[in-house]
Design an enzyme around this catalytic site. Structure first.
Site: not given
Length: 418
Positions: A162, A385
């Site tokens: 992102d 993550e």
């Protein structure tokens, strides 16, 4: 050591089960409460280690959200969740399921082959069912995301990376002054220092608002695009996906002629992303032809796509030399490096896996080495993550599906923990 590995296997399987929502998997509770496209593909690999039928179900549900034009969305909103923004009310899309209006890297094309190879008898029916949807997704990429043979993104979220530094220059050209008020929900779950900035988010939402105004109509969105960047992640994952889809088609006697043409175009397009100034593949703004000048983990996906460049291996060694846990999302020497801010420095198990798989395919010793690095990272620091590439400190969301899947499918296989 076997007892430690067995416990890690058990924990990884438990994470997969905890994040299972009855046929599809969320990345982690709270932060990501829906089905994400490439996360879901990794989840299928994780399930394949202990429940192959469930692995195929993951992919079948993912493709149930495919649009009429062939696009497979980056998020499927199966159940409303007010804790996530932007939700389906913001996207206002037109697919068969509530969804976002953009896509993500097509790793599911290749992972379908992995599932099939592990059990051809079980995989024959789902492959025949999914082959045409997968082929139509390839056609959508070639029609609406292709520039000089390379695959572009029309929103940073499409890349899966992102807030990568690759997009900084192209995003700076967007003026989001009229984006209006919105409330982020990601910061309710993760510290702001680990997430994209408000300036990033203003532009993300501005692009979503543009797509909504245009009804997510691909021909309309292709006119006067404000953001269109050729991306190594998309280019090389689609290249690998087309190769694997051809293989699956040949196994099942399905038509593959058009896919060979797509593969040839992608191979030519990949070379337009070679940036000699950094000695690696780089993102390139399709609107002005400028390279981003960014050495990222995506720069090393060429082997995964099926292209061997020994000079790229030399650049990889320079990046890996000072770091113990794999390929960072931004090279340590880059002045924009931030060890905990999402895709601006942290190491991600999923990109380690894709880069490592490609290296292993071509017999480079860095492939098995990267597998061991990733295994030790997860064993020492858990199923986060992503991780600080210098010391492995966990960051982002916890109990993460795709990190558990990477352990079960790749990093934990034959790992040497001593």
């Amino acid at each position: 050591m076997q007892a430690i590995k067995d416990e890690l296997d058990r924990r990884a399987i438990q994470i997969m089960r905890d994040n299972d929502r009855g046929g599809y998997t969320i990345p982690t509770h709270g932060l990501y409460p829906y089905q994400w496209n490439w996360d879901s593909a990794f989840a299928a690999l994780g399930f394949a280690a202990f429940d192959p039928a469930r692995a195929w179900r993951e992919l079948e549900i993912l493709y149930s959200g495919q649009w009429m034009d062939g696009m497979v969305p980056h998020i499927l909103f199966h159940r409303p969740d007010p804790g996530y923004f932007p939700g389906p009310d913001v996207w206002q899309c037109r697919g068969p399921l509530p969804s976002s209006g953009i896509t993500q890297p097509p790793v599911s094309l290749s992972f379908a082959r992995r599932l099939y190879e592990a059990n051809p008898a079980m995989g024959a029916v789902p492959v025949r069912m999914l082959f045409d949807p997968m082929r139509r997704w390839v056609q959508w990429f070639m029609a609406w995301r292709q520039h000089e043979g390379a695959i572009c993104i029309a929103h940073p979220w499409e890349s899966g990376r992102d807030n990568a530094a690759d997009w900084d220059k192209a995003m700076a050209a967007i003026d989001p002054h009229d984006v209006g008020h919105y409330v982020r929900r990601d910061l309710d779950h993760v510290h702001a220092a680990m997430r994209p900035t408000k300036d990033d988010y203003d532009r993300y939402i501005w692009l979503v608002q543009r797509g909504r105004r245009l009804g997510w109509h691909a021909p309309s969105m292709a006119v006067d695009q404000p953001f269109f960047v050729a991306d190594p992640t998309m280019t090389f994952t689609l290249m690998r996906g087309v190769r694997d889809l051809i293989w699956l088609g040949e196994q099942q006697g399905l038509p593959t002629a058009s896919l060979w043409n797509d593969l040839q175009m992608l191979e030519q397009g990949a070379e337009t992303l070679w940036n000699p100034e950094i000695g690696a593949y780089d993102s390139k703004n399709a609107l002005d032809g400028a390279f981003s000048g960014t050495l990222s983990n995506a720069s090393f996906l060429a082997w995964y796509g099926g292209i061997d460049r020994p000079d790229l291996a030399e650049t990889l060694m320079q990046v890996l030399r000072p770091l113990p846990y794999g390929v960072p999302s931004l090279a340590l020497q880059d002045e924009r490096f931030d060890p905990k801010r999402y895709w601006r420095g942290p190491v991600w198990g999923v990109l380690n896996m894709l880069v490592g798989m490609g290296l292993e395919d071509f017999g480079y010793p860095q492939g098995p080495a990267l597998r061991q690095m990733t295994g030790r990272l997860i064993a020492s620091h858990g199923f986060a993550e992503y991780f600080d590439p210098r010391d492995g400190a966990p960051a982002g969301g916890g109990s993460f599906t795709w990190t558990a899947a990477v352990w079960l499918a790749w990093a934990g296989v034959d790992v040497q923990l001593a």
